[in-house]
Design a protein around this motif. Sequence first.
Motif, PDB file in Angstrom:
ATOM      1  N   SER A  40       0.833  -1.194   0.000  1.00 27.76           N
ATOM      2  CA  SER A  40       0.000   0.000   0.000  1.00 27.76           C
ATOM      3  C   SER A  40       0.876   1.256   0.000  1.00 27.76           C
ATOM      4  N   GLY A  41       0.532   2.214  -0.855  1.00 25.05           N
ATOM      5  CA  GLY A  41       1.262   3.483  -0.883  1.00 25.05           C
ATOM      6  C   GLY A  41       2.465   3.498  -1.807  1.00 25.05           C
ATOM      7  N   CYS A  42       2.672   2.428  -2.590  1.00 21.04           N
ATOM      8  CA  CYS A  42       3.879   2.375  -3.436  1.00 21.04           C
ATOM      9  C   CYS A  42       3.696   3.084  -4.774  1.00 21.04           C
ATOM     10  N   GLY A  43       2.481   3.584  -5.042  1.00 13.69           N
ATOM     11  CA  GLY A  43       2.289   4.377  -6.261  1.00 13.69           C
ATOM     12  C   GLY A  43       1.534   3.672  -7.379  1.00 13.69           C
ATOM     13  N   LYS A  44       0.907   2.531  -7.085  1.00 14.74           N
ATOM     14  CA  LYS A  44       0.193   1.780  -8.119  1.00 14.74           C
ATOM     15  C   LYS A  44      -0.997   2.567  -8.661  1.00 14.74           C
ATOM     16  N   SER A  45      -1.849   3.014  -7.723  1.00 15.98           N
ATOM     17  CA  SER A  45      -3.072   3.708  -8.151  1.00 15.98           C
ATOM     18  C   SER A  45      -2.733   5.008  -8.852  1.00 15.98           C
ATOM     19  N   THR A  46      -1.724   5.700  -8.352  1.00 15.80           N
ATOM     20  CA  THR A  46      -1.331   6.957  -8.988  1.00 15.80           C
ATOM     21  C   THR A  46      -0.922   6.700 -10.436  1.00 15.80           C
ATOM     22  N   THR A  47      -0.173   5.629 -10.667  1.00 14.52           N
ATOM     23  CA  THR A  47       0.247   5.277 -12.033  1.00 14.52           C
ATOM     24  C   THR A  47      -0.974   5.011 -12.910  1.00 14.52           C
ATOM     25  N   LEU A  48      -1.906   4.238 -12.372  1.00 15.09           N
ATOM     26  CA  LEU A  48      -3.112   3.891 -13.128  1.00 15.09           C
ATOM     27  C   LEU A  48      -3.954   5.140 -13.427  1.00 15.09           C
ATOM     28  N   ARG A  49      -4.042   6.013 -12.416  1.00 15.47           N
ATOM     29  CA  ARG A  49      -4.859   7.218 -12.582  1.00 15.47           C
ATOM     30  C   ARG A  49      -4.234   8.195 -13.582  1.00 15.47           C
ATOM     31  N   MET A  50      -2.920   8.213 -13.665  1.00 22.35           N
ATOM     32  CA  MET A  50      -2.278   9.040 -14.700  1.00 22.35           C
ATOM     33  C   MET A  50      -2.612   8.500 -16.079  1.00 22.35           C
ATOM     34  N   LEU A  51      -2.640   7.173 -16.169  1.00 23.32           N
ATOM     35  CA  LEU A  51      -2.960   6.530 -17.445  1.00 23.32           C
ATOM     36  C   LEU A  51      -4.409   6.811 -17.839  1.00 23.32           C
ATOM     37  N   ALA A  52      -5.287   6.862 -16.833  1.00 19.77           N
ATOM     38  CA  ALA A  52      -6.707   7.137 -17.099  1.00 19.77           C
ATOM     39  C   ALA A  52      -6.946   8.616 -17.384  1.00 19.77           C
ATOM     40  N   GLY A  53      -5.978   9.467 -17.036  1.00 15.77           N
ATOM     41  CA  GLY A  53      -6.149  10.903 -17.220  1.00 15.77           C
ATOM     42  C   GLY A  53      -6.800  11.557 -16.015  1.00 15.77           C
ATOM     43  N   LEU A  54      -6.884  10.845 -14.907  1.00 14.72           N
ATOM     44  CA  LEU A  54      -7.529  11.370 -13.703  1.00 14.72           C
ATOM     45  C   LEU A  54      -6.526  12.118 -12.828  1.00 14.72           C
ATOM     46  N   GLU A  55      -5.259  11.984 -13.128  1.00 17.10           N
ATOM     47  CA  GLU A  55      -4.202  12.603 -12.322  1.00 17.10           C
ATOM     48  C   GLU A  55      -3.197  13.224 -13.283  1.00 17.10           C
ATOM     49  N   GLU A  56      -2.809  14.466 -12.982  1.00 17.97           N
ATOM     50  CA  GLU A  56      -1.854  15.156 -13.854  1.00 17.97           C
ATOM     51  C   GLU A  56      -0.468  14.519 -13.747  1.00 17.97           C
ATOM     52  N   ILE A  57       0.250  14.508 -14.843  1.00 14.53           N
ATOM     53  CA  ILE A  57       1.627  13.991 -14.851  1.00 14.53           C
ATOM     54  C   ILE A  57       2.566  15.159 -14.557  1.00 14.53           C
ATOM     55  N   SER A  58       3.490  14.985 -13.585  1.00 12.75           N
ATOM     56  CA  SER A  58       4.387  16.097 -13.222  1.00 12.75           C
ATOM     57  C   SER A  58       5.480  16.275 -14.272  1.00 12.75           C
ATOM     58  N   SER A  59       6.093  15.163 -14.692  1.00 13.37           N
ATOM     59  CA  SER A  59       7.021  15.247 -15.815  1.00 13.37           C
ATOM     60  C   SER A  59       7.122  13.894 -16.487  1.00 13.37           C
ATOM     61  N   GLY A  60       7.620  13.907 -17.707  1.00 12.36           N
ATOM     62  CA  GLY A  60       7.674  12.686 -18.509  1.00 12.36           C
ATOM     63  C   GLY A  60       6.517  12.666 -19.492  1.00 12.36           C
ATOM     64  N   GLU A  61       6.506  11.667 -20.360  1.00 10.37           N
ATOM     65  CA  GLU A  61       5.464  11.607 -21.392  1.00 10.37           C
ATOM     66  C   GLU A  61       4.755  10.266 -21.384  1.00 10.37           C
ATOM     67  N   LEU A  62       3.476  10.360 -21.745  1.00  2.00           N
ATOM     68  CA  LEU A  62       2.655   9.162 -21.837  1.00  2.00           C
ATOM     69  C   LEU A  62       2.120   9.066 -23.267  1.00  2.00           C
ATOM     70  N   TYR A  63       2.251   7.888 -23.852  1.00  6.90           N
ATOM     71  CA  TYR A  63       1.789   7.678 -25.225  1.00  6.90           C
ATOM     72  C   TYR A  63       0.840   6.491 -25.284  1.00  6.90           C
ATOM     73  N   MET A  64      -0.197   6.629 -26.127  1.00  2.52           N
ATOM     74  CA  MET A  64      -1.046   5.478 -26.420  1.00  2.52           C
ATOM     75  C   MET A  64      -1.066   5.296 -27.934  1.00  2.52           C
ATOM     76  N   ASP A  65      -0.729   4.110 -28.387  1.00  2.00           N
ATOM     77  CA  ASP A  65      -0.589   3.852 -29.825  1.00  2.00           C
ATOM     78  C   ASP A  65       0.260   4.923 -30.492  1.00  2.00           C
TER      79      ASP A  65
END
Length: 374
Positions: A40-65
């Motif tokens: 718990s607290g290791c950042g799993k949900s945050t990672t998933l929520r960034m992928l869903a667009g529910l959480e802003e990304i602080s830095s780095g890039e996310l690509y789909m297809d």
Amino acid sequence: MGSITFNHVFKRYKGEARPAVDDFHLSIEEGEFLVLVGPSGCGKSTTLRMLAGLEEISSGELYMDGKFINYVSPKDRDIAMVFQNYALYPNLSVFENIALGLKLRKTAKHEIGLRVNRVAKILEISHLLERKPSQLSGGQKQRVALGRAIAREPQVFLMDEPLSNLDAKLRAQTRAELIKLQSDLKRTTVYVTHDQVEAMTMGTRIVVMKDGVIQQVAPPRKLYDEPANLFVAGFIGSPQMNFIPGRIQREDGTLYFANRRMKLPLPVEMERRLGGTDRSLRSVVLGVRPEHVRLSAALPEGEDSGYTAAVVQMKEETGADSYVYLLAGDMRVIARTDPESAYQPEEQAAFGFQMDKIHLFDESSGVSLRREQA
Ligand code: ADP
């Protein structure tokens, strides 16, 4: 369709000193069942929520297809998410709950009817379509939540601990159904759980996280057989791997693992991997899984038997196996034996290790020496 790339993604919540997700760098293939696991607290949900667009990304890039999606809103991502608490609308019927996403996307009424019925059939909830969520069991609610995600026919499914509100039996059953569903639909799925058994049984690849940092990415078998570090070795497997501190020392050309109570020659194969003399006198932790500990009622004859005398502390029966807890000085070791074995608490016994199955980790970094060489 449905490939995802995280390019050095960080998430730092406002006012927090440490990033919740720290340099997440990973490509997920089309159709893959990827599991994020960790305490718990290791950042799993945050990672998933960034992928869903529910959480802003602080830095780095996310690509789909191949498309840059950092700033694409959740509704414009071809993604459906299933949450732990199901998030059903209590005033809507099961049909309306499943249809909701399609309605919002202005799908034709006729098409909505077809898709909801098809999904209900797959999930075996056709007879529940007129009910309200309050008239459903936990398992049925879970199916409706899944149905809502499937009906949208997205490229990517995101699931955040979707089974954790189900009882053990239903959880195991739904787990099997989800695996089947995913392999039928062949859609990229990213699944979050803190349960290592769930991770091991479901994922085609598993990402183990700790403190926001990826520890290892590997298929289940490799994760179990070749953990990259002490954390992964201890997290995957139950009862957990035995850890025994000691050092590597060289004597007359042979490398040994040694501490105050044991001196074990290392297999030639491992010696080759460990390389030259610089390894001698290095502090390490030996890791050995309970199924690779051998038991004997008494210390075998001969000084170099490789066995260590111990006292049985406790025996734990799981039905198929039994685990014997041993104590040798301050060294604790758990061994798996068959339930017929006669070891009883407070009796003397001796244990040895299947040396071709042991792991060695650097004491200070925790990194597997096997990994270090690779
Ligand atoms: P997990 O899903 O692995 O349990 P989370 O992604 O929920 O972990 O949380 C990762 C870290 O970020 C934790 O330390 C948590 O306390 C912190 N965190 C999560 N959400 C927020 C938030 N909205 N604001 C500040 N910190 C948060």
